[in-house]
Write an enzyme that holds these catalytic residues in place. Sequence first.
Site, PDB file in Angstrom:
ATOM      1  N   GLY A 114     -18.221  28.807  51.151  1.00 15.03           N
ATOM      2  CA  GLY A 114     -17.921  29.797  50.107  1.00 15.03           C
ATOM      3  C   GLY A 114     -16.438  29.970  49.854  1.00 15.03           C
ATOM      4  N   ASP A 164     -16.675  17.795  42.281  1.00 17.38           N
ATOM      5  CA  ASP A 164     -16.722  17.947  43.737  1.00 17.38           C
ATOM      6  C   ASP A 164     -17.351  16.736  44.411  1.00 17.38           C
ATOM      7  OD1 ASP A 164     -15.817  20.374  42.963  1.00 17.38           O
ATOM      8  OD2 ASP A 164     -17.593  21.502  43.571  1.00 17.38           O
TER       9      ASP A 164
HETATM   10  C1  GLA Z   1     -17.244  24.221  41.246  1.00 17.34           C
HETATM   11  C2  GLA Z   1     -18.110  23.137  40.621  1.00 17.34           C
HETATM   12  C3  GLA Z   1     -17.247  22.038  39.985  1.00 17.34           C
HETATM   13  C4  GLA Z   1     -16.196  22.616  39.059  1.00 17.34           C
HETATM   14  C5  GLA Z   1     -15.449  23.770  39.740  1.00 17.34           C
HETATM   15  C6  GLA Z   1     -14.505  24.468  38.805  1.00 17.34           C
HETATM   16  O1  GLA Z   1     -16.547  23.727  42.337  1.00 17.34           O
HETATM   17  O2  GLA Z   1     -18.960  22.550  41.572  1.00 17.34           O
HETATM   18  O3  GLA Z   1     -18.067  21.120  39.300  1.00 17.34           O
HETATM   19  O4  GLA Z   1     -16.741  23.024  37.843  1.00 17.34           O
HETATM   20  O5  GLA Z   1     -16.318  24.735  40.283  1.00 17.34           O
HETATM   21  O6  GLA Z   1     -13.515  23.608  38.373  1.00 17.34           O
END
Ligand code: GLA
Length: 378
Positions: A114, A164
């Site tokens: 988180g 990510d």
């Molecule tokens: C989270 C999501 C990503 C991206 C970020 C904000 O980490 O998993 O795909 O959208 O937020 O940039």
Amino acid sequence: MEKVNIMDHTFDLIINSPGRINIIGEHTDYNNGFVLPTAIDKKIRFKFRKNETPSNCEVKSIDFDTAFTFDLQKVSKSKTQWENYILGVIYEIQQLTDKLQGFDCVLESNIPIGSGISSSAALECGLAFGLNELFDLQLTKLQIVTLSQRAEHNYVGTKCGIMDQYASVMSKEGRVILLDCQSLEASYVPMNIVPYKLLLLNTNVSHNLASGEYNTRRQQCEEGVALIQKKYPDVQSLRDVSMEMLTEFKLDLSDAVYDRCTYVVQEKDRTLNAVKALKNNDLKELGALMYQTHHGLQHLYEVSCKELDFLVDFSKKYDQVLGARVMGGGFGGCTINLIHKDAVEEFTKEVSEAYFKAFGIKLTSFEAMPCEGTSIEN
Ligand code: GLA
């Protein structure tokens, strides 16, 4: 398959799957924009073995001190959210191949959950990567990335972008990835910032509305695009929208949707400008752009919170901090700070004291540098 060392003698394979940071380009991935992330030295370590059954599986988390079992032939959503990261990956793999068989997996993590450094992508991608190796599934790295993203959409329920998972799997040591989230073309930019460092400050708050709010932001962007498309049918996403175009629709869009779209359109250019600054070693400019991103995320995209704003405001008192901003999805988690190496100790001490005084919460901090993506431990 060769067995690994004595400590892990009963396991066939060990995988390390990292969390990520993002220098700039926030909430742009699902709008087909650009991002600048990299994996870091915080990871989940997975131990895998085949258990010689056709379909019985057991996954154990050391950190949660819990385990669960499932049958590959009866995969469905669980009421326990962390299990959905696992089950979602299994489900998505099964859409691509029928080569999975029974396995056991034990995992241990040092990624704070988180905190905006994507323990979720590390979990999904590490599992997919490991099963790909264990059962020789012949999936490409890009398939591992995209199936992990789909697992998060379909089983976890967060309609995340691709940043990510891409960063967790594709990162290379010493470099950040400039990823075009429309074409998925990536180039690797050396992260030469000496004598500066990247310092992460973890608010240690994570607001649990985050996932719902995240999906709402995505919908609001889509709402903006749908309206703009009526006049400009070629527009597929906010990637294709300029500030000039957007301004034409100011009166037709709600204030919230207009603000969300404004932020995204600005962040798109800001990210490319940041890459230029990084390549030119203009770290002052890079830092200034990071502050601008925070401003946009705070006031236009509204994904910050008082704890994050406090940390960013506090950092502005220090000339040695060139830039700071909320990182990742928002609503808590970490700020990322571009800071002179000589100031790290004093700044960390002072900001921690001030933060504790303001909120009664202990701040945690760590430095981060670009590391290799998901890989087999030898
Ligand atoms: C989270 C999501 C990503 C991206 C970020 C904000 O980490 O998993 O795909 O959208 O937020 O940039």
